[in-house]
Design a protein around this motif. Structure first.
Motif, PDB file in Angstrom:
ATOM      1  N   SER A 105      21.223  78.958 114.867  1.00 22.47           N
ATOM      2  CA  SER A 105      22.414  78.498 114.148  1.00 22.47           C
ATOM      3  C   SER A 105      22.346  78.876 112.671  1.00 22.47           C
ATOM      4  CB  SER A 105      22.558  76.980 114.298  1.00 22.47           C
ATOM      5  OG  SER A 105      22.667  76.614 115.644  1.00 22.47           O
ATOM      6  N   MET A 106      21.182  78.643 112.061  1.00 18.18           N
ATOM      7  CA  MET A 106      21.036  78.959 110.642  1.00 18.18           C
ATOM      8  C   MET A 106      21.160  80.457 110.383  1.00 18.18           C
ATOM      9  SD  MET A 106      20.781  78.039 107.517  1.00 18.18           S
ATOM     10  CE  MET A 106      20.711  76.266 107.792  1.00 18.18           C
ATOM     11  N   TYR A 107      20.773  81.278 111.340  1.00 11.90           N
ATOM     12  CA  TYR A 107      20.902  82.734 111.173  1.00 11.90           C
ATOM     13  C   TYR A 107      22.346  83.110 110.839  1.00 11.90           C
ATOM     14  CZ  TYR A 107      21.328  87.656 112.458  1.00 11.90           C
ATOM     15  OH  TYR A 107      21.624  88.992 112.456  1.00 11.90           O
ATOM     16  N   PHE A 108      23.310  82.516 111.532  1.00  8.77           N
ATOM     17  CA  PHE A 108      24.708  82.876 111.297  1.00  8.77           C
ATOM     18  C   PHE A 108      25.217  82.337 109.963  1.00  8.77           C
ATOM     19  CE2 PHE A 108      24.277  83.340 115.891  1.00  8.77           C
ATOM     20  CZ  PHE A 108      24.725  84.638 116.023  1.00  8.77           C
ATOM     21  N   GLY A 125      33.233  80.298 111.531  1.00 11.68           N
ATOM     22  CA  GLY A 125      32.014  80.452 112.316  1.00 11.68           C
ATOM     23  C   GLY A 125      30.785  79.982 111.563  1.00 11.68           C
ATOM     24  N   ALA A 126      30.696  80.323 110.277  1.00  9.95           N
ATOM     25  CA  ALA A 126      29.552  79.905 109.476  1.00  9.95           C
ATOM     26  C   ALA A 126      29.514  78.391 109.316  1.00  9.95           C
ATOM     27  CB  ALA A 126      29.593  80.583 108.110  1.00  9.95           C
ATOM     28  N   LEU A 127      30.666  77.786 109.106  1.00 12.36           N
ATOM     29  CA  LEU A 127      30.720  76.333 108.956  1.00 12.36           C
ATOM     30  C   LEU A 127      30.355  75.631 110.264  1.00 12.36           C
ATOM     31  CD1 LEU A 127      33.929  75.987 106.757  1.00 12.36           C
ATOM     32  CD2 LEU A 127      31.543  75.749 106.038  1.00 12.36           C
ATOM     33  N   LYS A 128      30.826  76.193 111.371  1.00 13.47           N
ATOM     34  CA  LYS A 128      30.481  75.602 112.672  1.00 13.47           C
ATOM     35  C   LYS A 128      28.986  75.745 112.939  1.00 13.47           C
ATOM     36  CE  LYS A 128      31.332  73.589 116.562  1.00 13.47           C
ATOM     37  NZ  LYS A 128      31.749  72.166 116.576  1.00 13.47           N
ATOM     38  N   ALA A 129      28.413  76.893 112.593  1.00 17.01           N
ATOM     39  CA  ALA A 129      26.974  77.097 112.782  1.00 17.01           C
ATOM     40  C   ALA A 129      26.172  76.095 111.958  1.00 17.01           C
ATOM     41  CB  ALA A 129      26.588  78.527 112.417  1.00 17.01           C
ATOM     42  N   LEU A 130      26.618  75.833 110.737  1.00 21.75           N
ATOM     43  CA  LEU A 130      25.937  74.844 109.897  1.00 21.75           C
ATOM     44  C   LEU A 130      26.043  73.454 110.511  1.00 21.75           C
ATOM     45  CD1 LEU A 130      24.404  74.176 107.307  1.00 21.75           C
ATOM     46  CD2 LEU A 130      26.615  73.982 106.145  1.00 21.75           C
ATOM     47  N   GLU A 131      27.204  73.151 111.069  1.00 23.14           N
ATOM     48  CA  GLU A 131      27.402  71.859 111.732  1.00 23.14           C
ATOM     49  C   GLU A 131      26.439  71.702 112.915  1.00 23.14           C
ATOM     50  OE1 GLU A 131      30.840  70.088 114.607  1.00 23.14           O
ATOM     51  OE2 GLU A 131      31.534  70.915 112.695  1.00 23.14           O
ATOM     52  N   VAL A 132      26.292  72.775 113.691  1.00 25.35           N
ATOM     53  CA  VAL A 132      25.368  72.744 114.824  1.00 25.35           C
ATOM     54  C   VAL A 132      23.938  72.553 114.333  1.00 25.35           C
ATOM     55  CG1 VAL A 132      24.382  74.133 116.688  1.00 25.35           C
ATOM     56  CG2 VAL A 132      26.856  74.092 116.347  1.00 25.35           C
TER      57      VAL A 132
END
Length: 214
Positions: A105-108, A125-132
């Motif tokens: 997740s942090m990679y994105f 996408g970046a915000l969702k990845a951070l949320e995950v």
């Protein structure tokens, strides 16, 4: 001789090998120079990502799969509780969560912030990845309120997986960890095998030093 190709997530593999006392060699892979210019490595992993491992006739990619292979092939080891051990479920969960939930997740988040055009660095996408990432990090936080390590009272390979992810979030993502998370990293990174792995992985050591300065 076991050969580890590439650092990055390959640091997990080198650290595990140091913990297990297994002989190996590290073969650098320079992704910045372009993996297309490294035909020897592309013959090992045509997909071109790192790490990879060669052990005799066995070739594996994906850091967690490599760790599981080494433990199964060269164990038993206290780094992996037996399936009947009460610590096993937590070990198995956090071994995989360190990559699937945290580092991936942090990679994105990292590539969006560092490689995307300015206007797109905080894209959906970046915000969702951070949320995950943050939701999975909550599982780490809850575990640290119960025990010093991911599987309980004893350091295991799950801690190698999670420590890499948290350090990646700090160094590459500029993520601020809380006090309990920082204390956890201090415990895991204080191990002799971690320091030996750092001395082997010179690119990782330089990256860590640069991140500390910045």
């Amino acid at each position: 001789m076991i050969t580890v190709f590439g650092e990055g997530r390959g640091f997990r593999v080198v650290w595990l090998l140091e913990e297990m006392g297994l002989p190996y060699r590290l073969r650098p892979v320079d992704l910045l120079a372009g993996v297309e210019n490294d035909p020897e490595y592309l013959a090992i992993n045509p997909a071109g990502f790192i790490p990879a491992l060669q052990d005799g006739d066995a070739t594996l990619v994906e850091s967690i799969a490599i760790m599981e292979y080494l433990i199964a092939r060269y164990g038993p080891t206290p780094l992996a509780p037996a399936a009947q051990d009460p610590a096993f479920p937590g070990y198995q969960q956090f071994l995989h969560l360190g990559e699937a939930g945290l580092a991936a997740s942090m990679y994105f988040v990292v590539v969006s912030r560092n490689l995307a055009p300015e206007a797109e660095r905080r894209n959906w996408g970046a915000l969702k990845a951070l949320e995950v990432f943050e939701s999975r990090l909550g599982l780490v936080t809850r575990q640290l309120a119960r025990a010093p390590y991911m599987a309980g009272e004893t350091f295991t390979a799950a801690d190698i997986s999670v420590t890499y992810a948290l350090e990646f979030a700090q160094r590459a993502g500029g993520y601020t960890l809380n006090e309990a998370q920082r204390a956890y990293i201090a415990r895991t990174s204080g191990r002799d095998a971690y320091r030996r792995a750092m001395d082997t992985c010179q690119a990782t050591k330089a990256w860590a030093a640069a991140a500390m300065v910045s």
